[in-house]
Write a protein that holds these residues in place. Structure first.
Motif, PDB file in Angstrom:
ATOM      1  N   ILE A 122     -22.278  33.484 -15.809  1.00  0.00           N
ATOM      2  CA  ILE A 122     -20.974  33.380 -15.144  1.00  0.00           C
ATOM      3  C   ILE A 122     -21.153  32.963 -13.687  1.00  0.00           C
ATOM      4  O   ILE A 122     -20.424  32.102 -13.181  1.00  0.00           O
ATOM      5  CB  ILE A 122     -20.216  34.720 -15.257  1.00  0.00           C
ATOM      6  N   ARG A 123     -22.143  33.556 -12.998  1.00  0.00           N
ATOM      7  CA  ARG A 123     -22.380  33.175 -11.603  1.00  0.00           C
ATOM      8  C   ARG A 123     -22.761  31.701 -11.501  1.00  0.00           C
ATOM      9  O   ARG A 123     -22.277  30.983 -10.618  1.00  0.00           O
ATOM     10  CB  ARG A 123     -23.486  34.036 -10.999  1.00  0.00           C
ATOM     11  N   GLN A 124     -23.617  31.232 -12.421  1.00  0.00           N
ATOM     12  CA  GLN A 124     -24.026  29.828 -12.376  1.00  0.00           C
ATOM     13  C   GLN A 124     -22.839  28.904 -12.603  1.00  0.00           C
ATOM     14  O   GLN A 124     -22.700  27.879 -11.920  1.00  0.00           O
ATOM     15  CB  GLN A 124     -25.104  29.561 -13.417  1.00  0.00           C
ATOM     16  N   LYS A 125     -21.970  29.251 -13.553  1.00  0.00           N
ATOM     17  CA  LYS A 125     -20.809  28.410 -13.832  1.00  0.00           C
ATOM     18  C   LYS A 125     -19.845  28.386 -12.647  1.00  0.00           C
ATOM     19  O   LYS A 125     -19.245  27.357 -12.346  1.00  0.00           O
ATOM     20  CB  LYS A 125     -20.088  28.909 -15.089  1.00  0.00           C
ATOM     21  N   LYS A 126     -19.688  29.505 -11.970  1.00  0.00           N
ATOM     22  CA  LYS A 126     -18.854  29.545 -10.773  1.00  0.00           C
ATOM     23  C   LYS A 126     -19.426  28.609  -9.699  1.00  0.00           C
ATOM     24  O   LYS A 126     -18.693  27.838  -9.065  1.00  0.00           O
ATOM     25  CB  LYS A 126     -18.780  30.986 -10.231  1.00  0.00           C
ATOM     26  N   LEU A 127     -20.751  28.697  -9.508  1.00  0.00           N
ATOM     27  CA  LEU A 127     -21.400  27.852  -8.500  1.00  0.00           C
ATOM     28  C   LEU A 127     -21.284  26.378  -8.867  1.00  0.00           C
ATOM     29  O   LEU A 127     -21.066  25.520  -7.994  1.00  0.00           O
ATOM     30  CB  LEU A 127     -22.865  28.255  -8.353  1.00  0.00           C
ATOM     31  N   GLU A 128     -21.440  26.050 -10.142  1.00  0.00           N
ATOM     32  CA  GLU A 128     -21.291  24.653 -10.571  1.00  0.00           C
ATOM     33  C   GLU A 128     -19.875  24.145 -10.332  1.00  0.00           C
ATOM     34  O   GLU A 128     -19.682  22.995  -9.910  1.00  0.00           O
ATOM     35  CB  GLU A 128     -21.657  24.529 -12.049  1.00  0.00           C
ATOM     36  N   ARG A 129     -18.878  24.994 -10.590  1.00  0.00           N
ATOM     37  CA  ARG A 129     -17.488  24.589 -10.359  1.00  0.00           C
ATOM     38  C   ARG A 129     -17.233  24.367  -8.861  1.00  0.00           C
ATOM     39  O   ARG A 129     -16.540  23.421  -8.474  1.00  0.00           O
ATOM     40  CB  ARG A 129     -16.556  25.673 -10.905  1.00  0.00           C
ATOM     41  N   ILE A 130     -17.802  25.241  -8.031  1.00  0.00           N
ATOM     42  CA  ILE A 130     -17.650  25.093  -6.581  1.00  0.00           C
ATOM     43  C   ILE A 130     -18.316  23.804  -6.112  1.00  0.00           C
ATOM     44  O   ILE A 130     -17.746  23.052  -5.307  1.00  0.00           O
ATOM     45  CB  ILE A 130     -18.250  26.312  -5.852  1.00  0.00           C
ATOM     46  N   ARG A 131     -19.514  23.529  -6.620  1.00  0.00           N
ATOM     47  CA  ARG A 131     -20.223  22.302  -6.217  1.00  0.00           C
ATOM     48  C   ARG A 131     -19.421  21.063  -6.602  1.00  0.00           C
ATOM     49  O   ARG A 131     -19.320  20.110  -5.815  1.00  0.00           O
ATOM     50  CB  ARG A 131     -21.602  22.262  -6.877  1.00  0.00           C
ATOM     51  N   ALA A 132     -18.832  21.072  -7.793  1.00  0.00           N
ATOM     52  CA  ALA A 132     -18.027  19.926  -8.235  1.00  0.00           C
ATOM     53  C   ALA A 132     -16.838  19.711  -7.307  1.00  0.00           C
ATOM     54  O   ALA A 132     -16.496  18.576  -6.965  1.00  0.00           O
ATOM     55  CB  ALA A 132     -17.550  20.152  -9.667  1.00  0.00           C
ATOM     56  N   ALA A 133     -16.210  20.794  -6.875  1.00  0.00           N
ATOM     57  CA  ALA A 133     -15.067  20.680  -5.966  1.00  0.00           C
ATOM     58  C   ALA A 133     -15.491  20.176  -4.595  1.00  0.00           C
ATOM     59  O   ALA A 133     -14.817  19.341  -3.979  1.00  0.00           O
ATOM     60  CB  ALA A 133     -14.367  22.029  -5.844  1.00  0.00           C
ATOM     61  N   LEU A 134     -16.632  20.684  -4.099  1.00  0.00           N
ATOM     62  CA  LEU A 134     -17.124  20.255  -2.786  1.00  0.00           C
ATOM     63  C   LEU A 134     -17.521  18.789  -2.782  1.00  0.00           C
ATOM     64  O   LEU A 134     -17.380  18.089  -1.764  1.00  0.00           O
ATOM     65  CB  LEU A 134     -18.325  21.120  -2.378  1.00  0.00           C
ATOM     66  N   ALA A 135     -18.009  18.300  -3.910  1.00  0.00           N
ATOM     67  CA  ALA A 135     -18.496  16.917  -3.983  1.00  0.00           C
ATOM     68  C   ALA A 135     -17.401  15.916  -4.317  1.00  0.00           C
ATOM     69  O   ALA A 135     -17.607  14.710  -4.163  1.00  0.00           O
ATOM     70  CB  ALA A 135     -19.612  16.825  -5.027  1.00  0.00           C
ATOM     71  N   ASP A 136     -16.248  16.389  -4.768  1.00  0.00           N
ATOM     72  CA  ASP A 136     -15.172  15.494  -5.217  1.00  0.00           C
ATOM     73  C   ASP A 136     -14.227  15.171  -4.059  1.00  0.00           C
ATOM     74  O   ASP A 136     -13.488  16.039  -3.589  1.00  0.00           O
ATOM     75  CB  ASP A 136     -14.398  16.175  -6.347  1.00  0.00           C
ATOM     76  N   PRO A 137     -14.198  13.908  -3.586  1.00  0.00           N
ATOM     77  CA  PRO A 137     -13.323  13.543  -2.460  1.00  0.00           C
ATOM     78  C   PRO A 137     -11.837  13.741  -2.761  1.00  0.00           C
ATOM     79  O   PRO A 137     -11.030  13.897  -1.848  1.00  0.00           O
ATOM     80  CB  PRO A 137     -13.643  12.052  -2.239  1.00  0.00           C
ATOM     81  N   SER A 138     -11.469  13.734  -4.023  1.00  0.00           N
ATOM     82  CA  SER A 138     -10.056  13.893  -4.377  1.00  0.00           C
ATOM     83  C   SER A 138      -9.627  15.353  -4.428  1.00  0.00           C
ATOM     84  O   SER A 138      -8.432  15.652  -4.580  1.00  0.00           O
ATOM     85  CB  SER A 138      -9.779  13.236  -5.738  1.00  0.00           C
ATOM     86  N   CYS A 139     -10.596  16.258  -4.309  1.00  0.00           N
ATOM     87  CA  CYS A 139     -10.288  17.688  -4.371  1.00  0.00           C
ATOM     88  C   CYS A 139     -10.038  18.208  -2.956  1.00  0.00           C
ATOM     89  O   CYS A 139     -10.883  18.061  -2.072  1.00  0.00           O
ATOM     90  CB  CYS A 139     -11.451  18.446  -5.018  1.00  0.00           C
ATOM     91  N   ASN A 140      -8.873  18.801  -2.744  1.00  0.00           N
ATOM     92  CA  ASN A 140      -8.500  19.279  -1.409  1.00  0.00           C
ATOM     93  C   ASN A 140      -9.210  20.595  -1.103  1.00  0.00           C
ATOM     94  O   ASN A 140      -8.811  21.657  -1.584  1.00  0.00           O
ATOM     95  CB  ASN A 140      -6.981  19.465  -1.334  1.00  0.00           C
ATOM     96  N   VAL A 141     -10.273  20.523  -0.315  1.00  0.00           N
ATOM     97  CA  VAL A 141     -11.041  21.696   0.066  1.00  0.00           C
ATOM     98  C   VAL A 141     -10.952  21.861   1.578  1.00  0.00           C
ATOM     99  O   VAL A 141     -11.433  21.013   2.324  1.00  0.00           O
ATOM    100  CB  VAL A 141     -12.520  21.571  -0.359  1.00  0.00           C
ATOM    101  N   ARG A 142     -10.340  22.949   2.020  1.00  0.00           N
ATOM    102  CA  ARG A 142     -10.187  23.168   3.457  1.00  0.00           C
ATOM    103  C   ARG A 142     -11.460  23.711   4.088  1.00  0.00           C
ATOM    104  O   ARG A 142     -11.796  23.377   5.215  1.00  0.00           O
ATOM    105  CB  ARG A 142      -9.025  24.127   3.713  1.00  0.00           C
ATOM    106  N   SER A 143     -12.183  24.577   3.357  1.00  0.00           N
ATOM    107  CA  SER A 143     -13.421  25.135   3.890  1.00  0.00           C
ATOM    108  C   SER A 143     -14.252  25.698   2.744  1.00  0.00           C
ATOM    109  O   SER A 143     -13.724  26.026   1.676  1.00  0.00           O
ATOM    110  CB  SER A 143     -13.132  26.244   4.907  1.00  0.00           C
ATOM    111  N   VAL A 144     -15.541  25.818   2.999  1.00  0.00           N
ATOM    112  CA  VAL A 144     -16.447  26.418   2.018  1.00  0.00           C
ATOM    113  C   VAL A 144     -16.078  27.884   1.803  1.00  0.00           C
ATOM    114  O   VAL A 144     -16.072  28.380   0.670  1.00  0.00           O
ATOM    115  CB  VAL A 144     -17.913  26.291   2.489  1.00  0.00           C
ATOM    116  N   THR A 145     -15.742  28.579   2.882  1.00  0.00           N
ATOM    117  CA  THR A 145     -15.373  29.995   2.786  1.00  0.00           C
ATOM    118  C   THR A 145     -14.196  30.207   1.848  1.00  0.00           C
ATOM    119  O   THR A 145     -14.210  31.079   0.978  1.00  0.00           O
ATOM    120  CB  THR A 145     -15.031  30.553   4.176  1.00  0.00           C
ATOM    121  N   GLU A 146     -13.170  29.405   2.042  1.00  0.00           N
ATOM    122  CA  GLU A 146     -11.972  29.538   1.203  1.00  0.00           C
ATOM    123  C   GLU A 146     -12.298  29.317  -0.268  1.00  0.00           C
ATOM    124  O   GLU A 146     -11.828  30.056  -1.147  1.00  0.00           O
ATOM    125  CB  GLU A 146     -10.920  28.535   1.667  1.00  0.00           C
TER     126      GLU A 146
END
Length: 319
Positions: free
Chosen positions: A261-285
């Motif tokens: 579960i932790r790995q899948k969460k991290l993979e989902r976060i990485r995909a969001a951070l790497a996707d320019p179309s994904c609105n990410v305000r900060s890593v913390t959020e």
């Protein structure tokens, strides 16, 4: 425990008139009346913080004060006894709360509490709208009258990690630079934790009446990555023992449910951070969205898995 649930930095009243403290509580924490002992001059103290749409309160009246209210209407009260004792009366029953015990008061419950002279409490006030929004987001079925906690009394040692979560909330509430978005995430996590750990009238989404297939378990995890999914919770949802669940993960993936579960969460976060179309305000959020409350450990886990810090992934997509 007592030192972590609102410090002196949140002090509003110290050795004050109980009626003045009661008036403040009526404005910020919940409508009530107090009845003081006929003799003596009790002195009350109060610590208070507003935190997103929650209120955090630490209170002592310094005397055998009786607190009553016909109902809290649109709020829940979660009360933790820090010292002394408190008599709770309700629905033809009564219970003496001891230090380390927790009392949940539903919006439609009458309030009838008697404090001992040395009683001190931590109170969390939560609006009904927050509980409803969590249920709606998770597609959990809640009765039309509203979410109700069907068990009122718990010991803190029965609720794994809950007091530590509240301590973190208090620490964040007393931080010099308050971050509203971070506070909102914490408030949602507290509400989700309460719905997961405590008995309610909410019917949560299930994996199925019969023992679920491994594929369905993985699909359930994939669709609920933002939630706090423990191995125990997953086993209950899958109608199998915790040992059987661990056996499935070991046979199919060579790992534990927690690590998967932790790995899948991290993979989902990485995909969001790497996707320019994904609105990410900060890593913390984003980390808080997926339940990572210890940001230092989150960064370490992320770097261990992907070989770079999450901030590096976010910077690279703008190049």
């Amino acid at each position: 425990m007592d030192s972590r649930l609102l410090s002196e930095r949140s002090r509003v009243f110290e050795r004050a008139d109980p009626y003045a403290v009661s008036g403040y509580v009526n404005q910020h924490v919940g409508s009530h009346c107090i009845r003081l002992p006929a003799a003596g001059h009790p002195e009350a103290s109060l610590n208070h913080r507003k935190f997103a749409n929650l209120d955090l309160c630490r209170i002592s009246y310094g005397g055998a004060v009786r607190v009553t209210s016909p109902a809290l209407e649109t709020i829940y009260h979660l009360q933790i006894l820090i010292s002394g004792h408190c008599l709770w009366r309700g629905h033809k029953q009564e219970h003496y709360l001891a230090p380390g015990e927790l009392l949940l008061i539903n919006p439609d419950d009458p309030v009838d509490l008697t404090y001992s002279d040395d009683c001190e409490k931590f109170i969390l006030k939560m609006p009904t709208t927050l509980m409803e929004s969590i249920c709606d987001e998770q597609r959990w079925q809640r009765p039309s009258p509203g979410v109700r906690f069907v068990q009122n009394n718990y010991r803190l040692d029965e609720l794994e990690g809950f007091v530590n979560l509240l301590a973190m909330v208090c620490q964040e509430a007393e931080a010099t630079d308050a971050l509203p978005r971070v506070q909102e995430h914490y408030a949602q996590i507290v509400a989700s934790k309460m719905l997961s750990l405590m008995k309610t009238n909410v019917s949560r989404e299930s994996l199925g009446c019969q023992e679920a297939s491994f594929e369905r378990i993985l699909a359930y995890i994939e669709h609920n990555l933002k939630q706090d999914i423990s191995g125990e919770f997953l086993a209950r949802q899958a109608s199998m023992s915790l040992r059987s669940l661990y056996g499935l993960f070991e046979r199919h993936l060579g790992t534990t449910p927690k690590h998967y579960i932790r790995q899948k969460k991290l993979e989902r976060i990485r995909a969001a951070l790497a996707d320019p179309s994904c609105n990410v305000r900060s890593v913390t959020e984003l980390a808080l969205d997926y339940g990572f409350l210890h940001l230092g450990r989150f960064s370490e886990s992320y770097k261990s898995l992907f070989g770079e810090l999450p901030s590096d992934t976010l910077k690279r997509r703008s190049l």
